[in-house]
Design a protein around this motif. Structure first.
Motif, PDB file in Angstrom:
ATOM      1  N   ILE A 232       1.593   6.246  -7.211  1.00  0.00           N
ATOM      2  CA  ILE A 232       0.475   7.065  -7.677  1.00  0.00           C
ATOM      3  C   ILE A 232       0.764   8.540  -7.431  1.00  0.00           C
ATOM      4  CG2 ILE A 232      -1.972   7.620  -7.307  1.00  0.00           C
ATOM      5  CD1 ILE A 232      -1.407   5.016  -8.913  1.00  0.00           C
ATOM      6  N   GLN A 233       1.298   8.851  -6.259  1.00  0.00           N
ATOM      7  CA  GLN A 233       1.638  10.249  -5.961  1.00  0.00           C
ATOM      8  C   GLN A 233       2.712  10.758  -6.913  1.00  0.00           C
ATOM      9  OE1 GLN A 233       2.757  10.179  -1.808  1.00  0.00           O
ATOM     10  NE2 GLN A 233       0.701  10.712  -1.151  1.00  0.00           N
ATOM     11  N   LYS A 234       3.699   9.928  -7.192  1.00  0.00           N
ATOM     12  CA  LYS A 234       4.800  10.323  -8.066  1.00  0.00           C
ATOM     13  C   LYS A 234       4.311  10.506  -9.505  1.00  0.00           C
ATOM     14  CE  LYS A 234       9.185  11.103  -8.252  1.00  0.00           C
ATOM     15  NZ  LYS A 234       9.594  12.448  -7.915  1.00  0.00           N
ATOM     16  N   LEU A 235       3.453   9.602  -9.976  1.00  0.00           N
ATOM     17  CA  LEU A 235       2.928   9.704 -11.339  1.00  0.00           C
ATOM     18  C   LEU A 235       2.006  10.907 -11.516  1.00  0.00           C
ATOM     19  CD1 LEU A 235       2.106   5.968 -12.100  1.00  0.00           C
ATOM     20  CD2 LEU A 235       3.949   7.331 -13.080  1.00  0.00           C
ATOM     21  N   GLY A 236       1.296  11.264 -10.461  1.00  0.00           N
ATOM     22  CA  GLY A 236       0.327  12.337 -10.555  1.00  0.00           C
ATOM     23  C   GLY A 236       0.914  13.729 -10.417  1.00  0.00           C
TER      24      GLY A 236
ATOM     25  N   GLY B 228      -2.270   5.129   2.470  1.00  0.00           N
ATOM     26  CA  GLY B 228      -2.261   3.990   1.547  1.00  0.00           C
ATOM     27  C   GLY B 228      -1.985   2.681   2.267  1.00  0.00           C
ATOM     28  N   ALA B 229      -1.060   2.721   3.232  1.00  0.00           N
ATOM     29  CA  ALA B 229      -0.752   1.516   4.004  1.00  0.00           C
ATOM     30  C   ALA B 229      -1.953   1.085   4.841  1.00  0.00           C
ATOM     31  CB  ALA B 229       0.463   1.765   4.894  1.00  0.00           C
ATOM     32  N   ILE B 230      -2.657   2.051   5.430  1.00  0.00           N
ATOM     33  CA  ILE B 230      -3.835   1.725   6.237  1.00  0.00           C
ATOM     34  C   ILE B 230      -4.945   1.130   5.367  1.00  0.00           C
ATOM     35  CG2 ILE B 230      -5.710   2.750   7.598  1.00  0.00           C
ATOM     36  CD1 ILE B 230      -3.553   4.705   8.709  1.00  0.00           C
ATOM     37  N   LEU B 231      -5.182   1.720   4.203  1.00  0.00           N
ATOM     38  CA  LEU B 231      -6.199   1.165   3.300  1.00  0.00           C
ATOM     39  C   LEU B 231      -5.816  -0.244   2.848  1.00  0.00           C
ATOM     40  CD1 LEU B 231      -7.165   4.206   1.030  1.00  0.00           C
ATOM     41  CD2 LEU B 231      -8.463   3.216   2.919  1.00  0.00           C
TER      42      LEU B 231
ATOM     43  N   GLY C 290       0.810  -1.209   0.000  1.00  0.00           N
ATOM     44  CA  GLY C 290       0.000   0.000   0.000  1.00  0.00           C
ATOM     45  C   GLY C 290       0.843   1.258   0.000  1.00  0.00           C
ATOM     46  N   ALA C 291       1.926   1.233   0.780  1.00  0.00           N
ATOM     47  CA  ALA C 291       2.827   2.391   0.817  1.00  0.00           C
ATOM     48  C   ALA C 291       3.516   2.577  -0.537  1.00  0.00           C
ATOM     49  CB  ALA C 291       3.863   2.204   1.925  1.00  0.00           C
ATOM     50  N   ILE C 292       3.978   1.486  -1.130  1.00  0.00           N
ATOM     51  CA  ILE C 292       4.644   1.556  -2.439  1.00  0.00           C
ATOM     52  C   ILE C 292       3.654   2.004  -3.514  1.00  0.00           C
ATOM     53  CG2 ILE C 292       5.707   0.165  -4.273  1.00  0.00           C
ATOM     54  CD1 ILE C 292       6.954  -1.523  -1.965  1.00  0.00           C
ATOM     55  N   GLY C 293       2.466   1.412  -3.505  1.00  0.00           N
ATOM     56  CA  GLY C 293       1.441   1.775  -4.492  1.00  0.00           C
ATOM     57  C   GLY C 293       1.047   3.244  -4.396  1.00  0.00           C
TER      58      GLY C 293
ATOM     59  N   THR D 248       3.007  15.763   2.771  1.00  0.00           N
ATOM     60  CA  THR D 248       1.960  15.186   1.934  1.00  0.00           C
ATOM     61  C   THR D 248       2.312  13.758   1.547  1.00  0.00           C
ATOM     62  OG1 THR D 248       1.453  17.363   1.060  1.00  0.00           O
ATOM     63  CG2 THR D 248       0.626  15.493  -0.185  1.00  0.00           C
ATOM     64  N   PHE D 249       3.565  13.544   1.189  1.00  0.00           N
ATOM     65  CA  PHE D 249       4.038  12.212   0.825  1.00  0.00           C
ATOM     66  C   PHE D 249       3.885  11.243   1.994  1.00  0.00           C
ATOM     67  CE2 PHE D 249       7.631   9.233   0.946  1.00  0.00           C
ATOM     68  CZ  PHE D 249       7.292   8.453  -0.136  1.00  0.00           C
TER      69      PHE D 249
END
Length: 142
Positions: free
Chosen positions: A97-101, A118-121, A90-93, A110-111
């Motif tokens: 997504i943050q990097k691509l966006g 993301g890790a919690i989800l 989740g953290a990597i994903g 923010t990161f």
């Protein structure tokens, strides 16, 4: 007895947008009160379905499922190992997504918050997967 891993992999990613909506709804109500906080719930559901659900399925199938099969093959499949791997996935994903966006450099705060969220989800998805697939609390022995 475990159920099919495929069933868990197909259904469990739905937990991410549900958890996202519950979190955003609770945060909104806590911040703005019941009347204003519940005003935009349809927009929240739409945002979760458009942004969170596809990412949840991508991360689950590209990172999570290979990890699950690796754990199963090595007799290490258990709730703690699945949740630990999910938090990392989740953290990597989320980082990807943050990097691509974003074309510019990411704000560290923010990161960090995005990665934590993301890790919690992902752990919510992992727990749902473990429940659906009946993953045991401790790993099987050879």
């Amino acid at each position: 007895m475990m159920r099919s891993i495929w069933i868990g992999g197909l259904i469990a990613p739905l937990a991410a947008p549900i958890a996202f909506n519950v979190f955003v709804f609770a945060l909104s109500v806590a911040k703005d009160g019941w009347v204003i906080g519940t005003h935009d719930w349809p927009a929240g559901i739409a945002a979760a379905l458009v942004f969170v659900l596809p990412v949840s399925y991508l991360v689950t199938w590209l990172l999570g499922m290979p990890y699950i099969y690796w754990l199963q093959r090595n007799f290490r499949l258990s709730i703690p190992t699945v949740c630990t791997g999910a938090a990392c996935c989740g953290a990597i994903g989320t980082w990807l997504i943050q990097k691509l966006g974003k074309n510019s450099t990411l704000n560290v705060e923010t990161f960090a918050l995005g990665t934590l969220f993301g890790a919690i989800l992902a752990v919510c998805v992992a727990l749902t997967f473990c429940w659906l697939a009946r993953v045991p609390m401790s790993a099987e022995t050879k």
